[in-house]
Design a protein around this motif. Structure first.
Motif, PDB file in Angstrom:
ATOM      1  N   TRP A  71       0.835  -1.212   0.000  1.00 25.39           N
ATOM      2  CA  TRP A  71       0.000   0.000   0.000  1.00 25.39           C
ATOM      3  C   TRP A  71       0.869   1.262   0.000  1.00 25.39           C
ATOM      4  O   TRP A  71       0.628   2.202  -0.761  1.00 25.39           O
ATOM      5  N   THR A  75       1.394   3.857  -3.473  1.00 23.75           N
ATOM      6  CA  THR A  75       0.860   5.222  -3.315  1.00 23.75           C
ATOM      7  C   THR A  75       1.976   6.233  -3.066  1.00 23.75           C
ATOM      8  O   THR A  75       1.714   7.437  -3.046  1.00 23.75           O
ATOM      9  N   ASN A  80       0.330   5.391   4.214  1.00 17.31           N
ATOM     10  CA  ASN A  80      -0.520   4.292   3.761  1.00 17.31           C
ATOM     11  C   ASN A  80      -0.018   2.918   4.219  1.00 17.31           C
ATOM     12  O   ASN A  80      -0.684   1.909   3.970  1.00 17.31           O
TER      13      ASN A  80
END
Length: 209
Positions: A71, A75, A80
């Motif tokens: 994640w 990103t 995250n």
């Protein structure tokens, strides 16, 4: 302590998050931080394998860390790393609230399934513990307690996520992780122990007759 894997279980649960936040604060580089975190998780797994100890806990830890790192990497945002945790908390809140609406307290159902696993006669299985007023009320309180824990995590941590306070977010995640989890397990046991013991005694008496 047994429920959370003893001292080693506590350390292994805290290390990935602790190493991630320290590495990110020191380096300020997401790629380096990810590499350090992943190496640490894999080393935990290899250590258990070398010592010929159960590896499921360490393996699940590696998978959890890998998911969080994916994640964060895709990103390009260190915040995250903690996003899967938010999703997990929301999922638990929804599941437990739904169980309360259905009058089948989720934590109580988990405890009873561990006590008496059943794959048939589900209605009779439910009636056996839901008809016990004190036990049902204890399970309801415990389920509400766990909902409160997951909700409190979101209430405290989401503002830090939104405002990009990664260090504070990581610290809050550590404090509200294993320590809070252990505390809620202990309180849950205090609430459930007596009515569950009485329920077990009644079950034994019914079997005798």
């Amino acid at each position: 302590m047994d429920a959370i894997g003893g001292v080693r279980g506590v350390v292994e649960s805290l290390l990935p998050g602790l190493i991630f936040i320290i590495a990110y604060i020191v380096t300020g580089n997401l790629a380096i931080t990810m590499a350090i975190s992943l190496v640490e998780a894999v080393l935990q797994l290899l250590l258990r394998m070398v010592q010929r100890q159960p590896i499921m806990g360490a393996l699940s830890g590696v998978c959890a860390v890998a998911l969080c790192l994916v994640w964060a990497w895709f990103t390009k945002d260190a915040r995250n790393y903690y996003l899967p945790g938010f999703i997990t908390n929301v999922a638990w809140i929804i599941a437990l609230l739904t169980s309360m609406v259905l009058k089948v307290p989720g934590i109580g159902a988990c405890i009873e399934f561990i006590r008496r696993p059943t794959f048939s006669g589900f209605g009779a299985w439910l009636d056996a513990w839901r008809s016990d007023g004190p036990l049902y009320r204890a399970y309801t309180k415990v389920t509400a307690l766990w909902i409160a824990l997951f909700a409190l995590r979101l209430l405290v941590q989401l503002p830090m996520y939104v405002t990009d306070h990664v260090a504070w977010l990581g610290t809050a995640r550590l404090i509200m992780g294993v320590p809070c989890f252990a505390l809620v397990i202990w309180i849950s046991w205090l609430l459930v122990a007596d009515p569950l013991h009485r329920h077990g005694e009644l079950e034994r008496q019914e079997k005798q007759y």
